[in-house]
Design a protein around this motif. Sequence first.
Motif, PDB file in Angstrom:
ATOM      1  N   ASP A  66     -71.241 -30.622  -0.640  1.00  0.00           N
ATOM      2  CA  ASP A  66     -69.782 -30.596  -0.548  1.00  0.00           C
ATOM      3  C   ASP A  66     -69.178 -31.951  -0.946  1.00  0.00           C
ATOM      4  N   PRO A  67     -68.141 -31.992  -1.810  1.00  0.00           N
ATOM      5  CA  PRO A  67     -67.337 -30.865  -2.304  1.00  0.00           C
ATOM      6  C   PRO A  67     -67.808 -30.283  -3.640  1.00  0.00           C
ATOM      7  N   THR A  68     -68.919 -30.792  -4.181  1.00  0.00           N
ATOM      8  CA  THR A  68     -69.433 -30.260  -5.447  1.00  0.00           C
ATOM      9  C   THR A  68     -70.392 -29.108  -5.150  1.00  0.00           C
ATOM     10  N   ASN A  69     -69.853 -28.017  -4.681  1.00  0.00           N
ATOM     11  CA  ASN A  69     -70.659 -26.917  -4.153  1.00  0.00           C
ATOM     12  C   ASN A  69     -71.224 -26.022  -5.253  1.00  0.00           C
ATOM     13  N   ILE A  70     -72.316 -25.355  -4.935  1.00  0.00           N
ATOM     14  CA  ILE A  70     -72.827 -24.250  -5.737  1.00  0.00           C
ATOM     15  C   ILE A  70     -72.535 -22.989  -4.951  1.00  0.00           C
ATOM     16  N   LEU A  71     -71.525 -22.265  -5.392  1.00  0.00           N
ATOM     17  CA  LEU A  71     -71.050 -21.065  -4.710  1.00  0.00           C
ATOM     18  C   LEU A  71     -71.738 -19.840  -5.300  1.00  0.00           C
ATOM     19  N   ILE A  72     -72.052 -18.855  -4.458  1.00  0.00           N
ATOM     20  CA  ILE A  72     -72.792 -17.679  -4.911  1.00  0.00           C
ATOM     21  C   ILE A  72     -72.063 -16.421  -4.447  1.00  0.00           C
ATOM     22  N   ARG A  73     -71.535 -15.694  -5.412  1.00  0.00           N
ATOM     23  CA  ARG A  73     -70.711 -14.535  -5.071  1.00  0.00           C
ATOM     24  C   ARG A  73     -71.493 -13.502  -4.271  1.00  0.00           C
ATOM     25  N   SER A  74     -72.756 -13.262  -4.648  1.00  0.00           N
ATOM     26  CA  SER A  74     -73.552 -12.241  -3.956  1.00  0.00           C
ATOM     27  C   SER A  74     -73.874 -12.633  -2.525  1.00  0.00           C
ATOM     28  N   GLN A  75     -73.617 -13.899  -2.179  1.00  0.00           N
ATOM     29  CA  GLN A  75     -73.845 -14.362  -0.809  1.00  0.00           C
ATOM     30  C   GLN A  75     -72.534 -14.574  -0.057  1.00  0.00           C
ATOM     31  N   GLY A  76     -71.452 -14.030  -0.609  1.00  0.00           N
ATOM     32  CA  GLY A  76     -70.190 -14.048   0.115  1.00  0.00           C
ATOM     33  C   GLY A  76     -69.128 -14.987  -0.408  1.00  0.00           C
ATOM     34  N   ASP A  77     -69.422 -15.790  -1.434  1.00  0.00           N
ATOM     35  CA  ASP A  77     -68.415 -16.689  -2.001  1.00  0.00           C
ATOM     36  C   ASP A  77     -67.596 -15.914  -3.022  1.00  0.00           C
ATOM     37  N   ALA A  78     -66.428 -15.473  -2.607  1.00  0.00           N
ATOM     38  CA  ALA A  78     -65.659 -14.510  -3.396  1.00  0.00           C
ATOM     39  C   ALA A  78     -64.811 -15.140  -4.490  1.00  0.00           C
ATOM     40  N   GLN A  79     -64.635 -16.463  -4.456  1.00  0.00           N
ATOM     41  CA  GLN A  79     -63.750 -17.123  -5.415  1.00  0.00           C
ATOM     42  C   GLN A  79     -64.359 -18.442  -5.878  1.00  0.00           C
ATOM     43  N   PRO A  80     -63.993 -18.895  -7.072  1.00  0.00           N
ATOM     44  CA  PRO A  80     -64.413 -20.233  -7.502  1.00  0.00           C
ATOM     45  C   PRO A  80     -63.669 -21.292  -6.715  1.00  0.00           C
ATOM     46  N   ASP A  81     -64.098 -22.535  -6.833  1.00  0.00           N
ATOM     47  CA  ASP A  81     -63.446 -23.623  -6.113  1.00  0.00           C
ATOM     48  C   ASP A  81     -63.515 -24.895  -6.946  1.00  0.00           C
ATOM     49  N   PHE A  82     -62.581 -25.770  -6.743  1.00  0.00           N
ATOM     50  CA  PHE A  82     -62.477 -27.041  -7.445  1.00  0.00           C
ATOM     51  C   PHE A  82     -63.761 -27.856  -7.297  1.00  0.00           C
ATOM     52  N   LEU A  83     -64.257 -28.421  -8.395  1.00  0.00           N
ATOM     53  CA  LEU A  83     -65.447 -29.267  -8.467  1.00  0.00           C
ATOM     54  C   LEU A  83     -66.759 -28.497  -8.321  1.00  0.00           C
ATOM     55  N   SER A  84     -66.688 -27.191  -8.222  1.00  0.00           N
ATOM     56  CA  SER A  84     -67.861 -26.388  -7.892  1.00  0.00           C
ATOM     57  C   SER A  84     -68.292 -25.499  -9.055  1.00  0.00           C
ATOM     58  N   LEU A  85     -69.470 -24.900  -8.900  1.00  0.00           N
ATOM     59  CA  LEU A  85     -69.993 -23.913  -9.834  1.00  0.00           C
ATOM     60  C   LEU A  85     -70.071 -22.577  -9.107  1.00  0.00           C
ATOM     61  N   TRP A  86     -69.452 -21.554  -9.675  1.00  0.00           N
ATOM     62  CA  TRP A  86     -69.412 -20.234  -9.042  1.00  0.00           C
ATOM     63  C   TRP A  86     -70.399 -19.316  -9.741  1.00  0.00           C
ATOM     64  N   LEU A  87     -71.559 -19.113  -9.120  1.00  0.00           N
ATOM     65  CA  LEU A  87     -72.603 -18.259  -9.656  1.00  0.00           C
ATOM     66  C   LEU A  87     -72.430 -16.828  -9.168  1.00  0.00           C
ATOM     67  N   CYS A  88     -72.859 -15.872 -10.007  1.00  0.00           N
ATOM     68  CA  CYS A  88     -72.838 -14.475  -9.573  1.00  0.00           C
ATOM     69  C   CYS A  88     -73.936 -14.209  -8.549  1.00  0.00           C
ATOM     70  N   GLY A  89     -75.083 -14.878  -8.703  1.00  0.00           N
ATOM     71  CA  GLY A  89     -76.199 -14.707  -7.778  1.00  0.00           C
ATOM     72  C   GLY A  89     -77.322 -15.651  -8.136  1.00  0.00           C
ATOM     73  N   LEU A  90     -78.350 -15.659  -7.307  1.00  0.00           N
ATOM     74  CA  LEU A  90     -79.551 -16.452  -7.565  1.00  0.00           C
ATOM     75  C   LEU A  90     -80.724 -15.512  -7.815  1.00  0.00           C
ATOM     76  N   PRO A  91     -81.607 -15.836  -8.764  1.00  0.00           N
ATOM     77  CA  PRO A  91     -82.791 -14.998  -8.969  1.00  0.00           C
ATOM     78  C   PRO A  91     -83.730 -15.088  -7.782  1.00  0.00           C
ATOM     79  N   VAL A  92     -84.450 -14.011  -7.528  1.00  0.00           N
ATOM     80  CA  VAL A  92     -85.347 -13.983  -6.372  1.00  0.00           C
ATOM     81  C   VAL A  92     -86.619 -14.781  -6.632  1.00  0.00           C
ATOM     82  N   ASP A  93     -86.929 -15.030  -7.899  1.00  0.00           N
ATOM     83  CA  ASP A  93     -88.155 -15.739  -8.250  1.00  0.00           C
ATOM     84  C   ASP A  93     -87.858 -17.101  -8.860  1.00  0.00           C
TER      85      ASP A  93
END
Length: 314
Positions: free
Chosen positions: A54-81
């Motif tokens: 924080d505040p340079t977060n890695i946000l993950i939509r599939s884990q509940g991060d529904a919106q992008p945020d300033f200084l951050s990267l908004w990923l759709c999800g993380l690979p399981v492997d």
Amino acid sequence: MTNKQNLFTTISPIFFLFVLLFTAFGCQEDEHSTEDPMSNESTDLTHLPFGGIDPTNILIRSQGDAQPDFLSLWLCGLPVDGAGANDASDWTNADGTWDYTRKLQVGGSVSWMSEFDVSLDGNGKRIITGNALPDHPTGTFPIDPASAVYQYDHNPNEILAREILFEFPAIPEVADEPTCVNFGASGISLTGSVIYHGASTLGNDAAAHEILDSYGGHSDGTNTYHYHFPAQNLQDHIHSYESGHSAIMGYMLDGFGIYGPHGEDGELLWSEDLDACHGHTHLVLWDGEMIELYHYHWTNDFPYNIGCYKGTKQ
């Protein structure tokens, strides 16, 4: 003898000594300056923020991060492997930042037969084709087990050609809502190789943790060479910066261009100068004309190239 000559001959030798010392110290300071002569702003790479803290977060939509945020990267999800390097301790500073200048790079100089073409079809589309190989040398991949960098990153992946075919709107438009970023290519560089976002498949800051070559790139499990960081070699290879706004360095997958780290009037940009998707809108050179258009920028700090897609991804 003139009055000017009389004045010159009466100057004390002590004054000459002072002038010589002042000149010498002044030159010595300039030689070690880290200031960018074009922007008069520091390009200090020794204290960069880690993405994912924080505040340079890695946000993950599939884990509940529904919106992008300033200084951050908004990923759709993380690979399981997920895999990759995870030890940045030797270039981490006491204040929790990291030092790019202390981080090792993959050595070697391997040349490639790059194929790359960008064209407009006359019907409102930009067509990009190629073989994904860069038009500059890369480090040697897989990483040599005998090399110093192997203790940090065991990257076993080759660099292989693959077909590139992208179709974008010639003039892309901002979408109603931003969208998250998937793994794999986030864009295509004018070098012919693809651009990846700033996270590794482990969900950490790829540029800070994974060992890259001198162009800011490496290969992955798909044997695709790609960039995570705007290394100076990469910037200079595409377009050596002189003044003003940086030149275009490629296109992201929504069709908007990505430019180097200098904005209007040559200002050196950092992530805090851009929006949550890592871009902004103003007059920019686009296909030979100045038009007002949204565009992204590479920056030296996380998330480096894209935080979310501002336009509609193909």
